[in-house]
Design a protein around this motif. Sequence first.
Motif, PDB file in Angstrom:
ATOM      1  N   SER A   1       0.820  -1.199   0.000  1.00  0.00           N
ATOM      2  CA  SER A   1       0.000   0.000   0.000  1.00  0.00           C
ATOM      3  C   SER A   1       0.865   1.266   0.000  1.00  0.00           C
ATOM      4  CB  SER A   1      -0.917  -0.030   1.215  1.00  0.00           C
ATOM      5  OG  SER A   1      -1.698   1.124   1.252  1.00  0.00           O
ATOM      6  N   GLU A   2       1.920   1.277   0.810  1.00  0.00           N
ATOM      7  CA  GLU A   2       2.833   2.422   0.853  1.00  0.00           C
ATOM      8  C   GLU A   2       3.512   2.610  -0.505  1.00  0.00           C
ATOM      9  OE1 GLU A   2       5.061   5.663   2.012  1.00  0.00           O
ATOM     10  OE2 GLU A   2       3.492   4.718   3.195  1.00  0.00           O
ATOM     11  N   GLU A   3       3.897   1.488  -1.131  1.00  0.00           N
ATOM     12  CA  GLU A   3       4.561   1.536  -2.438  1.00  0.00           C
ATOM     13  C   GLU A   3       3.610   2.078  -3.507  1.00  0.00           C
ATOM     14  OE1 GLU A   3       6.265  -1.762  -5.469  1.00  0.00           O
ATOM     15  OE2 GLU A   3       6.969  -1.923  -3.399  1.00  0.00           O
ATOM     16  N   LYS A   4       2.364   1.659  -3.460  1.00  0.00           N
ATOM     17  CA  LYS A   4       1.357   2.133  -4.415  1.00  0.00           C
ATOM     18  C   LYS A   4       1.110   3.633  -4.224  1.00  0.00           C
ATOM     19  CE  LYS A   4      -3.187   0.919  -6.185  1.00  0.00           C
ATOM     20  NZ  LYS A   4      -4.327   0.018  -6.068  1.00  0.00           N
ATOM     21  N   PHE A   5       0.970   4.059  -2.967  1.00  0.00           N
ATOM     22  CA  PHE A   5       0.774   5.479  -2.680  1.00  0.00           C
ATOM     23  C   PHE A   5       1.961   6.291  -3.206  1.00  0.00           C
ATOM     24  CE2 PHE A   5       1.725   9.181  -0.014  1.00  0.00           C
ATOM     25  CZ  PHE A   5       0.576   9.928  -0.225  1.00  0.00           C
ATOM     26  N   ARG A   6       3.164   5.823  -2.961  1.00  0.00           N
ATOM     27  CA  ARG A   6       4.374   6.534  -3.375  1.00  0.00           C
ATOM     28  C   ARG A   6       4.427   6.656  -4.902  1.00  0.00           C
ATOM     29  NH1 ARG A   6       7.154  10.531  -1.559  1.00  0.00           N
ATOM     30  NH2 ARG A   6       7.402   9.655   0.494  1.00  0.00           N
ATOM     31  N   SER A   7       4.030   5.605  -5.604  1.00  0.00           N
ATOM     32  CA  SER A   7       4.017   5.637  -7.063  1.00  0.00           C
ATOM     33  C   SER A   7       3.027   6.690  -7.576  1.00  0.00           C
ATOM     34  CB  SER A   7       3.646   4.257  -7.606  1.00  0.00           C
ATOM     35  OG  SER A   7       3.517   4.308  -8.999  1.00  0.00           O
ATOM     36  N   ILE A   8       1.825   6.705  -7.004  1.00  0.00           N
ATOM     37  CA  ILE A   8       0.815   7.701  -7.392  1.00  0.00           C
ATOM     38  C   ILE A   8       1.291   9.100  -7.005  1.00  0.00           C
ATOM     39  CG2 ILE A   8      -1.525   8.531  -6.891  1.00  0.00           C
ATOM     40  CD1 ILE A   8      -2.280   5.513  -6.539  1.00  0.00           C
ATOM     41  N   PHE A   9       1.811   9.233  -5.816  1.00  0.00           N
ATOM     42  CA  PHE A   9       2.293  10.509  -5.287  1.00  0.00           C
ATOM     43  C   PHE A   9       3.356  11.117  -6.204  1.00  0.00           C
ATOM     44  CE2 PHE A   9       5.159  12.961  -2.519  1.00  0.00           C
ATOM     45  CZ  PHE A   9       4.259  13.793  -1.865  1.00  0.00           C
ATOM     46  N   ASP A  10       4.301  10.298  -6.642  1.00  0.00           N
ATOM     47  CA  ASP A  10       5.422  10.796  -7.442  1.00  0.00           C
ATOM     48  C   ASP A  10       5.068  11.073  -8.894  1.00  0.00           C
ATOM     49  OD1 ASP A  10       7.143  10.751  -5.275  1.00  0.00           O
ATOM     50  OD2 ASP A  10       7.917   8.746  -5.727  1.00  0.00           O
ATOM     51  N   THR A  11       4.058  10.384  -9.444  1.00  0.00           N
ATOM     52  CA  THR A  11       3.765  10.507 -10.880  1.00  0.00           C
ATOM     53  C   THR A  11       2.497  11.291 -11.198  1.00  0.00           C
ATOM     54  OG1 THR A  11       2.603   8.387 -10.899  1.00  0.00           O
ATOM     55  CG2 THR A  11       4.980   8.359 -11.409  1.00  0.00           C
ATOM     56  N   SER A  12       1.721  11.649 -10.197  1.00  0.00           N
ATOM     57  CA  SER A  12       0.465  12.364 -10.427  1.00  0.00           C
ATOM     58  C   SER A  12       0.704  13.703 -11.117  1.00  0.00           C
ATOM     59  CB  SER A  12      -0.241  12.614  -9.087  1.00  0.00           C
ATOM     60  OG  SER A  12      -1.398  13.398  -9.287  1.00  0.00           O
ATOM     61  N   GLN A  13      -0.191  14.041 -12.043  1.00  0.00           N
ATOM     62  CA  GLN A  13      -0.156  15.348 -12.683  1.00  0.00           C
ATOM     63  C   GLN A  13      -0.759  16.421 -11.773  1.00  0.00           C
ATOM     64  OE1 GLN A  13       1.250  15.978 -15.874  1.00  0.00           O
ATOM     65  NE2 GLN A  13       2.032  13.965 -15.328  1.00  0.00           N
ATOM     66  N   ASP A  14      -1.541  15.990 -10.800  1.00  0.00           N
ATOM     67  CA  ASP A  14      -2.124  16.907  -9.817  1.00  0.00           C
ATOM     68  C   ASP A  14      -1.173  17.050  -8.635  1.00  0.00           C
ATOM     69  OD1 ASP A  14      -4.526  17.233 -11.235  1.00  0.00           O
ATOM     70  OD2 ASP A  14      -5.406  15.464 -10.310  1.00  0.00           O
ATOM     71  N   GLY A  15      -1.230  18.202  -7.996  1.00  0.00           N
ATOM     72  CA  GLY A  15      -0.445  18.396  -6.791  1.00  0.00           C
ATOM     73  C   GLY A  15      -1.041  17.584  -5.656  1.00  0.00           C
ATOM     74  N   ILE A  16      -0.195  16.925  -4.897  1.00  0.00           N
ATOM     75  CA  ILE A  16      -0.657  16.196  -3.711  1.00  0.00           C
ATOM     76  C   ILE A  16       0.116  16.747  -2.516  1.00  0.00           C
ATOM     77  CG2 ILE A  16      -0.868  13.971  -2.544  1.00  0.00           C
ATOM     78  CD1 ILE A  16      -0.969  12.655  -5.321  1.00  0.00           C
ATOM     79  N   ILE A  17      -0.649  17.226  -1.540  1.00  0.00           N
ATOM     80  CA  ILE A  17      -0.062  17.819  -0.345  1.00  0.00           C
ATOM     81  C   ILE A  17      -0.670  17.121   0.861  1.00  0.00           C
ATOM     82  CG2 ILE A  17       0.249  19.948   0.983  1.00  0.00           C
ATOM     83  CD1 ILE A  17      -0.245  21.486  -1.669  1.00  0.00           C
ATOM     84  N   VAL A  18       0.175  16.670   1.774  1.00  0.00           N
ATOM     85  CA  VAL A  18      -0.302  16.040   3.000  1.00  0.00           C
ATOM     86  C   VAL A  18       0.052  16.975   4.149  1.00  0.00           C
ATOM     87  CG1 VAL A  18      -0.120  14.025   4.512  1.00  0.00           C
ATOM     88  CG2 VAL A  18       0.023  13.732   2.025  1.00  0.00           C
ATOM     89  N   VAL A  19      -0.943  17.219   5.006  1.00  0.00           N
ATOM     90  CA  VAL A  19      -0.724  18.077   6.175  1.00  0.00           C
ATOM     91  C   VAL A  19      -1.068  17.312   7.445  1.00  0.00           C
ATOM     92  CG1 VAL A  19      -1.140  20.247   4.940  1.00  0.00           C
ATOM     93  CG2 VAL A  19      -3.045  19.100   6.042  1.00  0.00           C
ATOM     94  N   ASN A  20      -0.408  17.682   8.541  1.00  0.00           N
ATOM     95  CA  ASN A  20      -0.686  17.042   9.825  1.00  0.00           C
ATOM     96  C   ASN A  20      -1.836  17.758  10.532  1.00  0.00           C
ATOM     97  OD1 ASN A  20       0.422  19.364  11.007  1.00  0.00           O
ATOM     98  ND2 ASN A  20       2.391  18.387  11.446  1.00  0.00           N
ATOM     99  N   GLN A  21      -2.142  17.325  11.753  1.00  0.00           N
ATOM    100  CA  GLN A  21      -3.270  17.885  12.504  1.00  0.00           C
ATOM    101  C   GLN A  21      -3.103  19.361  12.821  1.00  0.00           C
ATOM    102  OE1 GLN A  21      -1.218  15.523  13.543  1.00  0.00           O
ATOM    103  NE2 GLN A  21      -0.390  16.083  15.541  1.00  0.00           N
ATOM    104  N   ARG A  22      -1.890  19.891  12.773  1.00  0.00           N
ATOM    105  CA  ARG A  22      -1.645  21.317  13.033  1.00  0.00           C
ATOM    106  C   ARG A  22      -1.679  22.149  11.746  1.00  0.00           C
ATOM    107  NH1 ARG A  22       3.435  19.812  16.003  1.00  0.00           N
ATOM    108  NH2 ARG A  22       4.315  21.275  14.528  1.00  0.00           N
TER     109      ARG A  22
END
Length: 131
Positions: A1-22
């Motif tokens: 699952s982590e590997e799949k997420f990383r593949s999508i994260f790195d190749t997506s044409q859309d920006g992907i931003i992850v933020v923490n609870q703060r």
Amino acid sequence: SEEKFRSIFDTSQDGIIVVNQRGLITLFNPAAEKMFLTDTQSALGQELNIYFPDFSKGARSDGTLFPVEVSASVGEEAGQKVLVVRDITERKRAEQQLALAREREIDIGFRIQHALLLGKPPENLKGITVS
């Protein structure tokens, strides 16, 4: 699952931003770097609102604003949010051009109708030949 997420994260044409609870940025993909004109290292740890002055606009590192579409979901860790950001500048430009074309078409139709009612040929219709 982590590997799949990383593949999508790195190749997506859309920006992907992850933020923490703060609301601090913990992940920033290559498409986001390109979109916001900044590198991941500069974005990490920054508050999300630096890049989003309001929900419909993004702010590039050079200060220019651009229209965005944002989808948000809850991440696997508590309080984490994953944002998928799409730059919709070209779509907005196309919508504007379409609206202008519609206005021109309505104007031309009105002038032709008016001219027909008056029994005169329509004037000032660029690109239209009336015979």
